[in-house]
Design a protein around this motif. Sequence first.
Motif, PDB file in Angstrom:
ATOM      1  N   HIS A 181       0.875 -23.456   4.207  1.00  8.51           N
ATOM      2  CA  HIS A 181       1.543 -23.392   5.512  1.00  8.51           C
ATOM      3  C   HIS A 181       0.597 -23.824   6.631  1.00  8.51           C
ATOM      4  O   HIS A 181       0.932 -24.669   7.467  1.00  8.51           O
ATOM      5  CB  HIS A 181       2.022 -21.967   5.793  1.00  8.51           C
ATOM      6  N   LEU A 182      -0.588 -23.221   6.665  1.00  7.14           N
ATOM      7  CA  LEU A 182      -1.521 -23.487   7.755  1.00  7.14           C
ATOM      8  C   LEU A 182      -2.082 -24.905   7.668  1.00  7.14           C
ATOM      9  O   LEU A 182      -2.235 -25.584   8.688  1.00  7.14           O
ATOM     10  CB  LEU A 182      -2.658 -22.463   7.724  1.00  7.14           C
ATOM     11  N   LEU A 183      -2.385 -25.357   6.458  1.00 11.54           N
ATOM     12  CA  LEU A 183      -2.891 -26.716   6.280  1.00 11.54           C
ATOM     13  C   LEU A 183      -1.856 -27.758   6.696  1.00 11.54           C
ATOM     14  O   LEU A 183      -2.187 -28.765   7.340  1.00 11.54           O
ATOM     15  CB  LEU A 183      -3.295 -26.941   4.824  1.00 11.54           C
ATOM     16  N   ASP A 184      -0.600 -27.538   6.329  1.00  8.90           N
ATOM     17  CA  ASP A 184       0.441 -28.511   6.660  1.00  8.90           C
ATOM     18  C   ASP A 184       0.618 -28.612   8.172  1.00  8.90           C
ATOM     19  O   ASP A 184       0.788 -29.722   8.702  1.00  8.90           O
ATOM     20  CB  ASP A 184       1.768 -28.121   6.001  1.00  8.90           C
ATOM     21  N   GLN A 185       0.575 -27.490   8.867  1.00  7.50           N
ATOM     22  CA  GLN A 185       0.735 -27.541  10.319  1.00  7.50           C
ATOM     23  C   GLN A 185      -0.402 -28.315  10.980  1.00  7.50           C
ATOM     24  O   GLN A 185      -0.168 -29.152  11.852  1.00  7.50           O
ATOM     25  CB  GLN A 185       0.819 -26.119  10.884  1.00  7.50           C
ATOM     26  N   VAL A 186      -1.630 -28.050  10.566  1.00  2.00           N
ATOM     27  CA  VAL A 186      -2.768 -28.772  11.132  1.00  2.00           C
ATOM     28  C   VAL A 186      -2.693 -30.253  10.777  1.00  2.00           C
ATOM     29  O   VAL A 186      -2.982 -31.125  11.606  1.00  2.00           O
ATOM     30  CB  VAL A 186      -4.092 -28.148  10.646  1.00  2.00           C
ATOM     31  N   HIS A 187      -2.286 -30.543   9.541  1.00  2.00           N
ATOM     32  CA  HIS A 187      -2.137 -31.942   9.128  1.00  2.00           C
ATOM     33  C   HIS A 187      -1.091 -32.647   9.978  1.00  2.00           C
ATOM     34  O   HIS A 187      -1.255 -33.826  10.337  1.00  2.00           O
ATOM     35  CB  HIS A 187      -1.751 -31.995   7.648  1.00  2.00           C
ATOM     36  N   GLU A 188      -0.013 -31.969  10.317  1.00  2.00           N
ATOM     37  CA  GLU A 188       1.010 -32.555  11.182  1.00  2.00           C
ATOM     38  C   GLU A 188       0.460 -32.859  12.567  1.00  2.00           C
ATOM     39  O   GLU A 188       0.835 -33.851  13.196  1.00  2.00           O
ATOM     40  CB  GLU A 188       2.209 -31.607  11.294  1.00  2.00           C
ATOM     41  N   LEU A 189      -0.417 -32.002  13.068  1.00  2.00           N
ATOM     42  CA  LEU A 189      -0.973 -32.200  14.403  1.00  2.00           C
ATOM     43  C   LEU A 189      -2.052 -33.274  14.442  1.00  2.00           C
ATOM     44  O   LEU A 189      -2.074 -34.111  15.354  1.00  2.00           O
ATOM     45  CB  LEU A 189      -1.560 -30.883  14.931  1.00  2.00           C
ATOM     46  N   PHE A 190      -2.960 -33.265  13.476  1.00  2.00           N
ATOM     47  CA  PHE A 190      -4.183 -34.047  13.597  1.00  2.00           C
ATOM     48  C   PHE A 190      -4.474 -34.986  12.425  1.00  2.00           C
ATOM     49  O   PHE A 190      -5.469 -35.701  12.456  1.00  2.00           O
ATOM     50  CB  PHE A 190      -5.381 -33.103  13.764  1.00  2.00           C
ATOM     51  N   GLY A 191      -3.658 -34.966  11.380  1.00  2.00           N
ATOM     52  CA  GLY A 191      -3.943 -35.791  10.228  1.00  2.00           C
ATOM     53  C   GLY A 191      -5.002 -35.173   9.331  1.00  2.00           C
ATOM     54  O   GLY A 191      -5.256 -33.966   9.368  1.00  2.00           O
ATOM     55  N   MET A 192      -5.643 -35.997   8.519  1.00  2.00           N
ATOM     56  CA  MET A 192      -6.648 -35.505   7.578  1.00  2.00           C
ATOM     57  C   MET A 192      -7.985 -35.276   8.274  1.00  2.00           C
ATOM     58  O   MET A 192      -8.425 -36.111   9.076  1.00  2.00           O
ATOM     59  CB  MET A 192      -6.837 -36.502   6.430  1.00  2.00           C
ATOM     60  N   PRO A 193      -8.654 -34.169   7.993  1.00  2.00           N
ATOM     61  CA  PRO A 193      -9.971 -33.922   8.591  1.00  2.00           C
ATOM     62  C   PRO A 193     -11.052 -34.738   7.895  1.00  2.00           C
ATOM     63  O   PRO A 193     -10.825 -35.342   6.845  1.00  2.00           O
ATOM     64  CB  PRO A 193     -10.176 -32.425   8.349  1.00  2.00           C
ATOM     65  N   ARG A 194     -12.242 -34.700   8.483  1.00  2.00           N
ATOM     66  CA  ARG A 194     -13.373 -35.382   7.850  1.00  2.00           C
ATOM     67  C   ARG A 194     -13.946 -34.562   6.703  1.00  2.00           C
ATOM     68  O   ARG A 194     -14.465 -35.113   5.729  1.00  2.00           O
ATOM     69  CB  ARG A 194     -14.480 -35.642   8.879  1.00  2.00           C
ATOM     70  N   ALA A 195     -13.865 -33.212   6.850  1.00  2.00           N
ATOM     71  CA  ALA A 195     -14.453 -32.336   5.832  1.00  2.00           C
ATOM     72  C   ALA A 195     -13.821 -30.961   5.924  1.00  2.00           C
ATOM     73  O   ALA A 195     -13.196 -30.604   6.932  1.00  2.00           O
ATOM     74  CB  ALA A 195     -15.970 -32.239   6.020  1.00  2.00           C
ATOM     75  N   ILE A 196     -13.989 -30.174   4.857  1.00  2.00           N
ATOM     76  CA  ILE A 196     -13.434 -28.826   4.810  1.00  2.00           C
ATOM     77  C   ILE A 196     -14.453 -27.880   4.185  1.00  2.00           C
ATOM     78  O   ILE A 196     -15.208 -28.269   3.282  1.00  2.00           O
ATOM     79  CB  ILE A 196     -12.098 -28.800   4.020  1.00  2.00           C
ATOM     80  N   LEU A 197     -14.469 -26.652   4.689  1.00  2.00           N
ATOM     81  CA  LEU A 197     -15.310 -25.587   4.144  1.00  2.00           C
ATOM     82  C   LEU A 197     -14.422 -24.370   3.936  1.00  2.00           C
ATOM     83  O   LEU A 197     -13.727 -23.941   4.862  1.00  2.00           O
ATOM     84  CB  LEU A 197     -16.445 -25.245   5.103  1.00  2.00           C
ATOM     85  N   LEU A 198     -14.422 -23.817   2.743  1.00  2.00           N
ATOM     86  CA  LEU A 198     -13.557 -22.679   2.419  1.00  2.00           C
ATOM     87  C   LEU A 198     -14.380 -21.523   1.871  1.00  2.00           C
ATOM     88  O   LEU A 198     -15.252 -21.715   1.014  1.00  2.00           O
ATOM     89  CB  LEU A 198     -12.500 -23.079   1.383  1.00  2.00           C
ATOM     90  N   GLU A 199     -14.058 -20.323   2.366  1.00  2.00           N
ATOM     91  CA  GLU A 199     -14.614 -19.093   1.812  1.00  2.00           C
ATOM     92  C   GLU A 199     -13.454 -18.200   1.391  1.00  2.00           C
ATOM     93  O   GLU A 199     -12.532 -17.958   2.176  1.00  2.00           O
ATOM     94  CB  GLU A 199     -15.488 -18.377   2.844  1.00  2.00           C
ATOM     95  N   LEU A 200     -13.464 -17.735   0.152  1.00  2.00           N
ATOM     96  CA  LEU A 200     -12.449 -16.832  -0.375  1.00  2.00           C
ATOM     97  C   LEU A 200     -13.063 -15.452  -0.604  1.00  2.00           C
ATOM     98  O   LEU A 200     -14.249 -15.340  -0.900  1.00  2.00           O
ATOM     99  CB  LEU A 200     -11.881 -17.355  -1.695  1.00  2.00           C
ATOM    100  N   ALA A 201     -12.220 -14.413  -0.497  1.00  2.00           N
ATOM    101  CA  ALA A 201     -12.687 -13.049  -0.752  1.00  2.00           C
ATOM    102  C   ALA A 201     -11.608 -12.282  -1.491  1.00  2.00           C
ATOM    103  O   ALA A 201     -10.405 -12.570  -1.369  1.00  2.00           O
ATOM    104  CB  ALA A 201     -13.040 -12.334   0.552  1.00  2.00           C
ATOM    105  N   THR A 202     -12.049 -11.297  -2.268  1.00  2.00           N
ATOM    106  CA  THR A 202     -11.154 -10.349  -2.937  1.00  2.00           C
ATOM    107  C   THR A 202     -11.487  -8.986  -2.372  1.00  2.00           C
ATOM    108  O   THR A 202     -12.474  -8.359  -2.761  1.00  2.00           O
ATOM    109  CB  THR A 202     -11.370 -10.386  -4.459  1.00  2.00           C
ATOM    110  N   ALA A 203     -10.671  -8.530  -1.410  1.00  3.83           N
ATOM    111  CA  ALA A 203     -11.037  -7.370  -0.603  1.00  3.83           C
ATOM    112  C   ALA A 203     -10.364  -6.073  -1.040  1.00  3.83           C
ATOM    113  O   ALA A 203     -10.925  -4.993  -0.863  1.00  3.83           O
ATOM    114  CB  ALA A 203     -10.708  -7.650   0.866  1.00  3.83           C
ATOM    115  N   ARG A 204      -9.171  -6.141  -1.597  1.00  2.00           N
ATOM    116  CA  ARG A 204      -8.431  -4.908  -1.901  1.00  2.00           C
ATOM    117  C   ARG A 204      -8.901  -4.269  -3.207  1.00  2.00           C
ATOM    118  O   ARG A 204      -9.345  -4.963  -4.130  1.00  2.00           O
ATOM    119  CB  ARG A 204      -6.929  -5.217  -1.985  1.00  2.00           C
TER     120      ARG A 204
END
Length: 368
Positions: A181-204
């Motif tokens: 959802h969030l990626l598609d909205q940003v892609h609609e606004l600005f197209g493809m970025p130059r780079a991406i950094l992702l951090e995932l967590a398992t909190a519960r």
Amino acid sequence: MKTQTVSVGLVGYGTAGRTFHAPLIQAAPGLELASVVSTHPERVQADHPAVEVLPKLAQLLARRDIDLVVIATPNETHFPLAKAALNAGKHVVIDQPFCVTASEARLLKAQADGANRLLSVFHNRRWDSDFLTLKALIDEGTLGRVVALESRFDRFRPRVTDRWRDRHKPGSGIWYDLGPHLLDQVHELFGMPRAILLELATAREGAEVDDDFLALLEYDHLRVTLQASSLVADPTPRFRVHGTRGSFVKYGLDPQEGWLKAGQSPTPGWGVDPSPGTLTLDEAPGEGGGNRETVTLASREAPAVPGDYGTYYAGIVRALLEGAPPPVTGESALEVMTLLETGLDSYRQGRWVKLKESGSKLRRLHSR
């Protein structure tokens, strides 16, 4: 297509099928929900007593009158089910995300293109009121040149469920749930970025899969921050956007999902958000150039654009009956899938990962 009514078969009647697809299909002029494939026929018949319920996809695909197959099943089943539907000569809509991997998505797109069949992904949050409002503000230049965008989708769900999304399976976890959802909205606004950094967590406690993520997307002169968590009880801004002329801040989710869960159907005036967000702008952006020692800011309610999830299926009807482009093309859905998968590459490698594409939409915005 022989008639001016598109006959639809819906596969899956869980949260996505029951809450979103079935009511939106039935509300769309030109679509007819003819059959549902489900292992829980009692749920379908309670909501739609006149709709046929089938236990197997093969039975649905054998019906020659079915024009469009909508797949609203667990993520790991999207590829084989869509492949089977395309093999049967059907047009296909897939609930987001497209597939589990970008290679699966590319194979499906190639298959659909080769068979001259429609293939689209249900990125419904392109028609959220707050997103449409933000898009209009950016397109109109109200915020000036956007330099930072923060988009959050937080929930408070402290208990791990027995649903497939909380199990250690392909396509489970919050990155595959809310990331598209969030990626598609940003892609609609600005197209493809130059780079991406992702951090995932398992909190519960007891969680098997990621339930929290932080993603950074790098564009020319713009940093985008995307976040989602299952352990946020206090309200956080849905959008926080800053530009050279001011800021836009929005709290609260678009109301359409809540209305659909409550059993409401789209009607005239549907999608009006009671909390449209706040604009804080420079009152005199053109006075004194960049040498002004003081700036006068004023805040006001943003001019909200109503949301409308029904626009998606209205676009599907136009695509099938009139030959118009689909509301979500296979190309754009594939690029979102590429971002989703590249984010996982970043997390596994613990570093920024560059993308081959660049943000052409952003360069056009900056050239105004």
